[in-house]
Design a protein around this motif. Structure first.
Motif, PDB file in Angstrom:
ATOM      1  N   ARG A 291       7.140  -2.187   1.579  1.00  0.00           N
ATOM      2  CA  ARG A 291       5.720  -2.135   1.229  1.00  0.00           C
ATOM      3  C   ARG A 291       5.170  -3.372   0.548  1.00  0.00           C
ATOM      4  O   ARG A 291       3.948  -3.502   0.379  1.00  0.00           O
ATOM      5  CB  ARG A 291       5.477  -0.927   0.319  1.00  0.00           C
ATOM      6  N   ALA A 292       6.005  -4.295   0.144  1.00  0.00           N
ATOM      7  CA  ALA A 292       5.515  -5.475  -0.566  1.00  0.00           C
ATOM      8  C   ALA A 292       4.564  -6.281   0.308  1.00  0.00           C
ATOM      9  O   ALA A 292       4.748  -6.383   1.520  1.00  0.00           O
ATOM     10  CB  ALA A 292       6.685  -6.351  -1.009  1.00  0.00           C
ATOM     11  N   ALA A 293       3.550  -6.854  -0.323  1.00  0.00           N
ATOM     12  CA  ALA A 293       2.576  -7.658   0.414  1.00  0.00           C
ATOM     13  C   ALA A 293       3.127  -9.039   0.744  1.00  0.00           C
ATOM     14  O   ALA A 293       2.763  -9.640   1.756  1.00  0.00           O
ATOM     15  CB  ALA A 293       1.295  -7.791  -0.405  1.00  0.00           C
ATOM     16  N   GLY A 294       4.010  -9.559  -0.109  1.00  0.00           N
ATOM     17  CA  GLY A 294       4.562 -10.882   0.098  1.00  0.00           C
ATOM     18  C   GLY A 294       6.035 -10.841   0.478  1.00  0.00           C
ATOM     19  O   GLY A 294       6.548  -9.819   0.943  1.00  0.00           O
ATOM     20  N   ASN A 295       6.696 -11.949   0.264  1.00  0.00           N
ATOM     21  CA  ASN A 295       8.110 -12.050   0.609  1.00  0.00           C
ATOM     22  C   ASN A 295       8.966 -11.192  -0.319  1.00  0.00           C
ATOM     23  O   ASN A 295       8.596 -10.933  -1.459  1.00  0.00           O
ATOM     24  CB  ASN A 295       8.577 -13.506   0.506  1.00  0.00           C
TER      25      ASN A 295
END
Length: 305
Positions: A291-295
């Protein structure tokens, strides 16, 4: 110097050899030759970040699924595949890395893990198009399976989802890190990754989340003091550090902090091997990877000897 030879599987491999230079750490970059893979592999800033943490050799790997054939009459897919790898290889070599290419057939995540072990890779990089607009828990099947079974630290590099010519979402891979810890041995192992990440890191946010399971554990060391010890280590490397202690669902709170501070990468540790079948992520790590937006940089248990 460029050398080509078939490996034990009859696969053509290419090595750009610089014998007078130390090879440094080894990264395996998995690619399906899609626009998403190209965005991560050919991004100059991403490559510079890998160089900053000591990567000297990059193994480019593409896996042909066992049920995929060479192509229709008049279409030489093997040649087009090799041309794509050659283009990536030239870009990476121009950035100063040694490059070796591998084309193998089989189940992608299994072959990628196998090559990572064979070449003693220090980390694996795989691209993901980020959150699905329909189901934000879905990541690419290969990235998901690698996250569950990886034998080396895994960097899931997020790229734009809908664009025809996508770009990476956080190109400074390790410049701003969000490190999540529950003070377990798995989290301590993930924190140890700063020993080689810190040359590329300028800022770090350290977060611990008190969950309902922590009730009755208040007699232990204060989490802020424990985070402060980690912060002291990072500040000794010149990294500007802040700490956060929150309460609630760990995955939700970690992702809320990510939204607040927009780090380049979230660093988490995974749990050990399942006695039932295969390496499984802890539920919190699995949620963060999905679910993380970034790396996300996932640190698994050490290789079995």
């Amino acid at each position: 110097m460029s050398v080509r030879w078939p490996d034990s599987h009859g696969v053509n491999r290419t090595l750009l050899w610089k014998p007078d230079e130390e090879p440094g750490m080894r990264a395996l970059c998995a690619t399906d030759l899609s626009a998403a893979s190209e965005a991560a592999i050919e991004n100059e800033t991403c490559l510079d970040c890998l160089g900053r943490i000591g990567i000297g050799t990059i193994h480019l790997v593409t896996v042909v699924p066992a049920n995929v054939h060479s192509g229709m009459p008049g279409i030489n897919l093997d040649r087009r595949r090799q041309q794509g790898l050659d283009r990536y290889r030239d870009v990476i070599a121009a950035a100063g890395f040694e490059v070796e290419t591998h084309v193998v057939r089989g189940t992608p995540y299994r072959r990628i893990n196998g090559i990572a072990e064979t070449v003693r890779a220090d980390l694996t990089v795989v691209s993901s198009r980020g959150q699905s607009p329909l189901e934000n828990r879905i990541i690419g099947s290969t990235a998901r399976n690698l996250a569950r079974t990886t034998v080396v630290p895994l960097l899931v590099s997020r790229v734009e989802r809908e664009a025809d010519d996508p770009d990476v979402l956080r190109e400074h891979l390790f410049q701003r890190i969000l490190f999540a810890t529950d003070f377990s041995e798995h989290a301590d192992r993930a924190f140890d990754a700063f020993s080689y990440l810190h040359p590329a890191t300028e800022e770090a946010t350290l977060v611990h989340v008190r969950s309902s399971k922590d009730a009755g554990a208040d007699s232990g060391p204060d989490p802020r003091e424990r985070l402060a010890e980690h912060a002291g280590t990072l500040e000794g490397w010149g990294i500007e550090t802040r700490i956060e202690v929150r309460e609630g669902d760990p995955a939700d709170e970690i992702l809320d902090v990510e939204a607040d501070v927009t780090p380049s990468t979230v660093v988490v540790g995974s749990k050990g091997r399942s006695r039932i079948r295969r390496l499984l992520l802890g539920s919190v790590s699995e949620e963060v990877v999905a679910r993380a937006a970034g790396n996300v940089f996932l640190v698994p248990p050490p290789r079995a000897v």
